[in-house]
Design a protein around this motif. Structure first.
Motif, PDB file in Angstrom:
ATOM      1  N   SER A 214       0.862  -1.192   0.000  1.00  0.00           N
ATOM      2  CA  SER A 214       0.000   0.000   0.000  1.00  0.00           C
ATOM      3  C   SER A 214       0.887   1.226   0.000  1.00  0.00           C
ATOM      4  O   SER A 214       1.932   1.227   0.651  1.00  0.00           O
ATOM      5  CB  SER A 214      -0.876   0.054   1.249  1.00  0.00           C
ATOM      6  N   VAL A 215       0.447   2.240  -0.716  1.00  0.00           N
ATOM      7  CA  VAL A 215       1.229   3.477  -0.780  1.00  0.00           C
ATOM      8  C   VAL A 215       0.362   4.621  -0.258  1.00  0.00           C
ATOM      9  O   VAL A 215      -0.771   4.797  -0.705  1.00  0.00           O
ATOM     10  CB  VAL A 215       1.668   3.779  -2.231  1.00  0.00           C
ATOM     11  N   ALA A 216       0.881   5.378   0.701  1.00  0.00           N
ATOM     12  CA  ALA A 216       0.168   6.561   1.201  1.00  0.00           C
ATOM     13  C   ALA A 216       0.998   7.791   0.858  1.00  0.00           C
ATOM     14  O   ALA A 216       2.078   8.001   1.428  1.00  0.00           O
ATOM     15  CB  ALA A 216      -0.045   6.447   2.706  1.00  0.00           C
ATOM     16  N   LEU A 217       0.506   8.576  -0.105  1.00  0.00           N
ATOM     17  CA  LEU A 217       1.215   9.794  -0.507  1.00  0.00           C
ATOM     18  C   LEU A 217       0.765  10.961   0.366  1.00  0.00           C
ATOM     19  O   LEU A 217      -0.195  10.845   1.126  1.00  0.00           O
ATOM     20  CB  LEU A 217       0.957  10.079  -1.985  1.00  0.00           C
ATOM     21  N   LYS A 218       1.453  12.084   0.237  1.00  0.00           N
ATOM     22  CA  LYS A 218       1.173  13.280   1.026  1.00  0.00           C
ATOM     23  C   LYS A 218       1.043  12.921   2.505  1.00  0.00           C
ATOM     24  O   LYS A 218       0.195  13.460   3.222  1.00  0.00           O
ATOM     25  CB  LYS A 218      -0.125  13.945   0.554  1.00  0.00           C
ATOM     26  N   THR A 219       1.868  11.981   2.931  1.00  0.00           N
ATOM     27  CA  THR A 219       1.811  11.530   4.323  1.00  0.00           C
ATOM     28  C   THR A 219       3.184  11.663   4.948  1.00  0.00           C
ATOM     29  O   THR A 219       4.131  11.004   4.513  1.00  0.00           O
ATOM     30  CB  THR A 219       1.361  10.045   4.383  1.00  0.00           C
ATOM     31  N   ASP A 220       3.299  12.523   5.932  1.00  0.00           N
ATOM     32  CA  ASP A 220       4.583  12.719   6.594  1.00  0.00           C
ATOM     33  C   ASP A 220       4.724  11.715   7.734  1.00  0.00           C
ATOM     34  O   ASP A 220       3.866  11.641   8.611  1.00  0.00           O
ATOM     35  CB  ASP A 220       4.677  14.158   7.121  1.00  0.00           C
ATOM     36  N   PHE A 221       5.819  10.985   7.708  1.00  0.00           N
ATOM     37  CA  PHE A 221       6.086   9.993   8.743  1.00  0.00           C
ATOM     38  C   PHE A 221       5.947  10.572  10.147  1.00  0.00           C
ATOM     39  O   PHE A 221       5.392   9.942  11.041  1.00  0.00           O
ATOM     40  CB  PHE A 221       7.506   9.438   8.539  1.00  0.00           C
ATOM     41  N   PHE A 222       6.425  11.804  10.337  1.00  0.00           N
ATOM     42  CA  PHE A 222       6.434  12.351  11.693  1.00  0.00           C
ATOM     43  C   PHE A 222       5.033  12.666  12.198  1.00  0.00           C
ATOM     44  O   PHE A 222       4.822  12.837  13.380  1.00  0.00           O
ATOM     45  CB  PHE A 222       7.378  13.556  11.775  1.00  0.00           C
ATOM     46  N   GLU A 223       4.076  12.705  11.259  1.00  0.00           N
ATOM     47  CA  GLU A 223       2.697  12.920  11.687  1.00  0.00           C
ATOM     48  C   GLU A 223       1.965  11.621  12.026  1.00  0.00           C
ATOM     49  O   GLU A 223       0.935  11.658  12.700  1.00  0.00           O
ATOM     50  CB  GLU A 223       1.935  13.723  10.631  1.00  0.00           C
ATOM     51  N   VAL A 224       2.454  10.497  11.538  1.00  0.00           N
ATOM     52  CA  VAL A 224       1.765   9.226  11.828  1.00  0.00           C
ATOM     53  C   VAL A 224       2.592   8.335  12.756  1.00  0.00           C
ATOM     54  O   VAL A 224       2.128   7.275  13.192  1.00  0.00           O
ATOM     55  CB  VAL A 224       1.441   8.449  10.527  1.00  0.00           C
ATOM     56  N   ARG A 225       3.795   8.798  13.063  1.00  0.00           N
ATOM     57  CA  ARG A 225       4.749   7.986  13.815  1.00  0.00           C
ATOM     58  C   ARG A 225       4.172   7.397  15.101  1.00  0.00           C
ATOM     59  O   ARG A 225       4.412   6.227  15.428  1.00  0.00           O
ATOM     60  CB  ARG A 225       5.926   8.904  14.151  1.00  0.00           C
ATOM     61  N   LYS A 226       3.419   8.208  15.840  1.00  0.00           N
ATOM     62  CA  LYS A 226       2.897   7.761  17.139  1.00  0.00           C
ATOM     63  C   LYS A 226       1.972   6.564  16.993  1.00  0.00           C
ATOM     64  O   LYS A 226       1.816   5.789  17.920  1.00  0.00           O
ATOM     65  CB  LYS A 226       2.136   8.915  17.827  1.00  0.00           C
ATOM     66  N   ARG A 227       1.342   6.415  15.810  1.00  0.00           N
ATOM     67  CA  ARG A 227       0.391   5.310  15.627  1.00  0.00           C
ATOM     68  C   ARG A 227       1.071   4.003  15.205  1.00  0.00           C
ATOM     69  O   ARG A 227       0.408   2.975  15.092  1.00  0.00           O
ATOM     70  CB  ARG A 227      -0.664   5.703  14.567  1.00  0.00           C
ATOM     71  N   ILE A 228       2.374   4.057  14.953  1.00  0.00           N
ATOM     72  CA  ILE A 228       3.070   2.846  14.501  1.00  0.00           C
ATOM     73  C   ILE A 228       3.522   2.036  15.717  1.00  0.00           C
ATOM     74  O   ILE A 228       4.276   2.537  16.552  1.00  0.00           O
ATOM     75  CB  ILE A 228       4.281   3.213  13.627  1.00  0.00           C
ATOM     76  N   PRO A 229       3.073   0.780  15.816  1.00  0.00           N
ATOM     77  CA  PRO A 229       3.492  -0.036  16.962  1.00  0.00           C
ATOM     78  C   PRO A 229       5.015  -0.242  16.945  1.00  0.00           C
ATOM     79  O   PRO A 229       5.608  -0.380  15.884  1.00  0.00           O
ATOM     80  CB  PRO A 229       2.774  -1.375  16.719  1.00  0.00           C
ATOM     81  N   LYS A 230       5.609  -0.244  18.122  1.00  0.00           N
ATOM     82  CA  LYS A 230       7.072  -0.406  18.256  1.00  0.00           C
ATOM     83  C   LYS A 230       7.569  -1.709  17.620  1.00  0.00           C
ATOM     84  O   LYS A 230       8.734  -1.817  17.234  1.00  0.00           O
ATOM     85  CB  LYS A 230       7.455  -0.401  19.735  1.00  0.00           C
ATOM     86  N   SER A 231       6.674  -2.691  17.530  1.00  0.00           N
ATOM     87  CA  SER A 231       7.089  -4.000  17.012  1.00  0.00           C
ATOM     88  C   SER A 231       7.226  -4.027  15.486  1.00  0.00           C
ATOM     89  O   SER A 231       7.780  -4.973  14.942  1.00  0.00           O
ATOM     90  CB  SER A 231       6.055  -5.047  17.436  1.00  0.00           C
ATOM     91  N   VAL A 232       6.702  -2.998  14.812  1.00  0.00           N
ATOM     92  CA  VAL A 232       6.757  -3.015  13.339  1.00  0.00           C
ATOM     93  C   VAL A 232       8.046  -2.351  12.865  1.00  0.00           C
ATOM     94  O   VAL A 232       8.308  -1.186  13.177  1.00  0.00           O
ATOM     95  CB  VAL A 232       5.541  -2.275  12.727  1.00  0.00           C
ATOM     96  N   PRO A 233       8.874  -3.073  12.109  1.00  0.00           N
ATOM     97  CA  PRO A 233      10.103  -2.455  11.633  1.00  0.00           C
ATOM     98  C   PRO A 233       9.831  -1.321  10.638  1.00  0.00           C
ATOM     99  O   PRO A 233       8.885  -1.381   9.849  1.00  0.00           O
ATOM    100  CB  PRO A 233      10.865  -3.597  10.955  1.00  0.00           C
TER     101      PRO A 233
END
Ligand code: FAD
Ligand code: UDP
Length: 383
Positions: A214-233
């Motif tokens: 899946s590709v998410a454009l216009k998406t800044d990592f630093f804005e979604v970072r908190k939602r990424i579980p620590k277990s996901v590389p």
């Protein structure tokens, strides 16, 4: 939702796309984020609407590699044309072939020389360095071509491109250019070279086409970072200093302002890239994109030219060229150490490793890191 993925990749350039393609091929669910509105990173291209001419939006991108594995890998996603890159340079109203070859040398010194005579002349003109190992761009250039050729073809161009004392620049920048004592004026020495037959963006569409990507454009990592579980590389190909909130200060980058014009002439300069060596001409080079694809049936009424103006990048600019002064190198070593302490984040690509990588090197290092670090991590995930 971000937790549904086995791997998150920040950046849809060659590094990120290669990683995504490889991980998808072993059945993993991959999310690729990019803050830009398109895939392809700096290799992105699109057809200029008025002329239909393919324009590389972030500067001319010439694909070349000495490495057969990388060449074969990329050939799975595109055919290549037989384009061979050649560059000319304008100096004081005269035009010379680049990189410096026997033709350039004879024309510059206004006499016919044999390869040995030219070598001997350059050796005499490089004598000021005798015995010393060159340790920066200026010394390296003088050791390779002597002072007069350096001052004519390199000093002014490099001053515009880097605005950094050439004695503070690393020598690898200049060793990108071959010096030849024959009349071969191809820009690259590599065994494999060409441009993608259907353009650059088509490569990325194919690399990212698997249903489990899946590709998410216009998406800044630093804005979604908190939602990424620590277990996901996470594979991170953005600027390394930004990742650590500039804890050790900003790394130096150059950016380019591209000034694009559509002209009502069929052919503006007769070649794809004309460099401008004179320091008083403010741009470094003019690109004329139609010449990259002579095999295409472009209209002949209009042409697209792009002038490149190089300047120092601020945080708000696109970082293009790592400057790598001794002070930058010191900062980078500190960031690198911080990166090594991140257990589940893998840094890669031009921005993530602060390296002047060509496309083939970005692809090659992604393939390598996938084998050595990412695949083992992904395979351990669900067992
Ligand atoms: P990039 O292509 O830069 O991709 C990184 C991506 O990460 C970008 O799309 C960016 O938007 C995204 N990103 C960054 N931060 C975030 C964030 N916080 N959240 C989400 N996304 C983020 N190479 C050649 O081989 N031949 C050439 O002729 C050539 N010419 C070049 C000319 C210029 C002017 C430049 C700048 C580069 C050139 N290159 C060339 C180098 C080539 O562009 C790189 O090798 C290649 O782009 C590296 O791929 P990458 O994936 O590491 O980085
Ligand atoms: N360079 C120069 N004169 C030229 C072309 C290149 O002095 O006509 C120097 C300059 O310092 C430049 C470096 O060689 O940054 C590498 O050139 P290259 O064409 O590889 O740069 P890029 O395509 O990455 O911008």
């Amino acid at each position: 939702e971000v937790s549904e993925f086995d791997l998150i990749i920040v950046g849809a350039g060659f590094y990120g796309a290669t990683m995504a393609e490889r991980a998808a091929a072993i059945g993993k669910r991959v999310l690729v984020l990019d803050r830009r509105p398109h895939i392809g990173g700096n290799a992105y291209s699109e057809n200029e609407p008025e002329t239909g001419i393919e324009v590389h939006r972030y500067g001319a991108h010439l694909f070349h590699t000495p490495n057969e594995t990388i060449w074969n890998y990329l050939n799975r996603f595109t055919a290549f044309t037989n384009y061979r890159h050649r560059v000319y340079t304008s100096l004081k109203g005269q035009v010379y072939a680049m990189p410096i070859n026997l033709g350039t040398i004879c024309q510059f010194f206004r006499r016919q020389m044999t390869p040995d005579q030219a070598r001997q002349l350059v050796a005499e003109q490089a004598a000021e360095l005798a015995g010393r190992t060159p340790s920066n761009l200026e010394e390296k250039a003088i050791s390779l071509i002597g002072r007069p050729l350096y001052e004519a073809f390199i000093r002014g161009y490099t001053a515009k491109q880097w605005q950094t004392d050439p004695r503070d620049l690393p020598e690898y920048i200049i060793t990108r250019l071959p010096v030849r004592y024959n009349f071969d004026n191809r820009y690259f020495n590599d065994r494999f070279e060409g441009l993608p037959a259907d353009g650059y963006t088509a490569i990325f569409k194919r690399m990212l086409s698997a249903p489990n990507i899946s590709v998410a454009l216009k998406t800044d990592f630093f804005e979604v970072r908190k939602r990424i579980p620590k277990s996901v590389p996470v594979v991170y190909t953005g600027p390394i200093d930004r990742f650590f909130d500039f804890a050790h200060g900003e790394l130096g980058w150059r950016t380019i302002d591209f000034d694009t014009e559509v002209l009502s002439v069929g052919d503006f300069q007769g070649t794809a890239v004309m460099n401008y060596a004179d320091e008083n001409i403010p741009f470094t080079r003019i690109l004329e994109f139609r010449h990259f694809n002579p095999e295409r049936d472009y209209q002949t009424e209009k042409t697209v030219v792009v002038r490149e103006y190089s300047r120092s990048a601020t945080r708000l600019d696109e970082p293009y060229y790592p400057i790598n002064t001794p002070s930058d190198k010191g900062k980078y070593m500190k960031y690198k150490e911080m990166a090594e302490n991140e257990d589940n984040v893998f840094f890669g690509g031009r921005l993530g490793t602060y390296r002047y990588l060509d496309m083939h090197q970005a692809i090659g290092s992604a393939l390598k890191s996938f084998e050595s670090e990412i695949a083992p991590r992904l395979e351990a995930q669900h067992t």
